[in-house]
Design a protein around this motif. Structure first.
Motif, PDB file in Angstrom:
ATOM      1  N   SER A 105     -30.932 -94.260 -44.199  1.00 38.38           N
ATOM      2  CA  SER A 105     -31.338 -95.240 -43.204  1.00 38.38           C
ATOM      3  C   SER A 105     -31.771 -94.561 -41.916  1.00 38.38           C
ATOM      4  O   SER A 105     -31.166 -93.576 -41.489  1.00 38.38           O
ATOM      5  CB  SER A 105     -30.152 -96.174 -42.927  1.00 38.38           C
ATOM      6  OG  SER A 105     -30.344 -96.882 -41.737  1.00 38.38           O
ATOM      7  N   THR A 139     -28.913 -94.753 -39.552  1.00 35.26           N
ATOM      8  CA  THR A 139     -27.921 -93.708 -39.774  1.00 35.26           C
ATOM      9  C   THR A 139     -28.360 -92.420 -39.104  1.00 35.26           C
ATOM     10  O   THR A 139     -27.565 -91.745 -38.446  1.00 35.26           O
ATOM     11  CB  THR A 139     -27.715 -93.469 -41.285  1.00 35.26           C
ATOM     12  OG1 THR A 139     -27.329 -94.699 -41.897  1.00 35.26           O
ATOM     13  CG2 THR A 139     -26.668 -92.409 -41.540  1.00 35.26           C
ATOM     14  N   VAL A 180     -27.810 -92.622 -35.418  1.00 31.92           N
ATOM     15  CA  VAL A 180     -26.407 -92.376 -35.057  1.00 31.92           C
ATOM     16  C   VAL A 180     -26.122 -90.880 -35.087  1.00 31.92           C
ATOM     17  O   VAL A 180     -25.528 -90.329 -34.159  1.00 31.92           O
ATOM     18  CB  VAL A 180     -25.448 -93.136 -36.005  1.00 31.92           C
ATOM     19  CG1 VAL A 180     -24.010 -92.689 -35.804  1.00 31.92           C
ATOM     20  CG2 VAL A 180     -25.588 -94.632 -35.799  1.00 31.92           C
ATOM     21  N   TYR A 204     -28.670 -93.829 -31.166  1.00 33.79           N
ATOM     22  CA  TYR A 204     -28.605 -95.208 -31.639  1.00 33.79           C
ATOM     23  C   TYR A 204     -28.346 -96.191 -30.498  1.00 33.79           C
ATOM     24  O   TYR A 204     -29.085 -97.148 -30.302  1.00 33.79           O
ATOM     25  CB  TYR A 204     -27.530 -95.343 -32.719  1.00 33.79           C
ATOM     26  CG  TYR A 204     -27.473 -96.705 -33.354  1.00 33.79           C
ATOM     27  CD1 TYR A 204     -28.388 -97.065 -34.322  1.00 33.79           C
ATOM     28  CD2 TYR A 204     -26.512 -97.637 -32.978  1.00 33.79           C
ATOM     29  CE1 TYR A 204     -28.346 -98.316 -34.918  1.00 33.79           C
ATOM     30  CE2 TYR A 204     -26.460 -98.883 -33.560  1.00 33.79           C
ATOM     31  CZ  TYR A 204     -27.386 -99.220 -34.530  1.00 33.79           C
ATOM     32  OH  TYR A 204     -27.350-100.457 -35.104  1.00 33.79           O
ATOM     33  N   ILE A 252     -27.428 -88.172 -48.117  1.00 37.96           N
ATOM     34  CA  ILE A 252     -26.543 -89.327 -47.960  1.00 37.96           C
ATOM     35  C   ILE A 252     -25.086 -88.868 -47.848  1.00 37.96           C
ATOM     36  O   ILE A 252     -24.374 -89.247 -46.910  1.00 37.96           O
ATOM     37  CB  ILE A 252     -26.720 -90.308 -49.132  1.00 37.96           C
ATOM     38  CG1 ILE A 252     -28.143 -90.897 -49.111  1.00 37.96           C
ATOM     39  CG2 ILE A 252     -25.676 -91.417 -49.079  1.00 37.96           C
ATOM     40  CD1 ILE A 252     -28.541 -91.577 -50.403  1.00 37.96           C
ATOM     41  N   GLY A 273     -24.259 -86.900 -44.685  1.00 34.23           N
ATOM     42  CA  GLY A 273     -24.195 -87.685 -43.461  1.00 34.23           C
ATOM     43  C   GLY A 273     -22.909 -88.451 -43.274  1.00 34.23           C
ATOM     44  O   GLY A 273     -22.553 -88.827 -42.152  1.00 34.23           O
ATOM     45  N   VAL A 274     -22.175 -88.653 -44.355  1.00 29.97           N
ATOM     46  CA  VAL A 274     -20.931 -89.444 -44.286  1.00 29.97           C
ATOM     47  C   VAL A 274     -19.897 -88.804 -43.352  1.00 29.97           C
ATOM     48  O   VAL A 274     -19.351 -89.505 -42.485  1.00 29.97           O
ATOM     49  CB  VAL A 274     -20.351 -89.692 -45.701  1.00 29.97           C
ATOM     50  CG1 VAL A 274     -18.954 -90.278 -45.624  1.00 29.97           C
ATOM     51  CG2 VAL A 274     -21.281 -90.602 -46.480  1.00 29.97           C
ATOM     52  N   LEU A 321     -20.813 -89.462 -39.741  1.00 33.08           N
ATOM     53  CA  LEU A 321     -20.623 -90.855 -39.361  1.00 33.08           C
ATOM     54  C   LEU A 321     -19.146 -91.199 -39.207  1.00 33.08           C
ATOM     55  O   LEU A 321     -18.761 -91.906 -38.275  1.00 33.08           O
ATOM     56  CB  LEU A 321     -21.276 -91.779 -40.385  1.00 33.08           C
ATOM     57  CG  LEU A 321     -22.798 -91.721 -40.436  1.00 33.08           C
ATOM     58  CD1 LEU A 321     -23.318 -92.539 -41.605  1.00 33.08           C
ATOM     59  CD2 LEU A 321     -23.398 -92.201 -39.139  1.00 33.08           C
TER      60      LEU A 321
END
Length: 110
Positions: free
Chosen positions: A21, A24, A27, A32, A88, A91-92, A95
């Motif tokens: 995203s 994302t 952020v 963001y 993906i 990036g977790v 975040l």
């Protein structure tokens, strides 16, 4: 200004990658909240100099990389999909770290 164009490009590229995203990426890049604030109707006019480089970067990233991603998916689907999964999953932690840090800042009494 160049920094904002490059951040916009990253966000634009993220928007064309399946499962990743642009929000994302915003952020992760730390812009963001600033983008949300800048796009508010009461602040829009004064933030146009900030938003134009982001918009140009987003459009440039989408235009420049959409064919490349299409080529990669068509010719190297397994490697490309694993790269997307890596983006993906990679990036977790960022975040989660940001969310827990922001929660601590919000819940700390003044």
């Amino acid at each position: 200004m160049i920094k904002n164009i490059l951040k916009g490009m990253v966000i634009g590229i993220a928007n064309i990658i399946p499962g990743v995203s642009g929000g994302t990426m915003a952020v992760i890049l730390g812009v963001y909240a600033q983008l949300l604030e800048a796009m508010g109707l009461k602040n829009l006019r004064k933030n146009i100099p900030f938003l134009i480089p982001f918009g140009l970067g987003c459009v440039g990233g989408i235009l420049a990389f959409s064919r490349a991603i299409e080529f990669l998916l068509g010719n190297y689907p397994m490697a490309t999909n694993f790269a997307f999964i890596g983006l993906i999953v990679g990036g977790v932690p960022v975040l989660v770290k940001k969310a827990t840090r922001d929660r601590r800042v919000q819940t700390t009494p003044n």
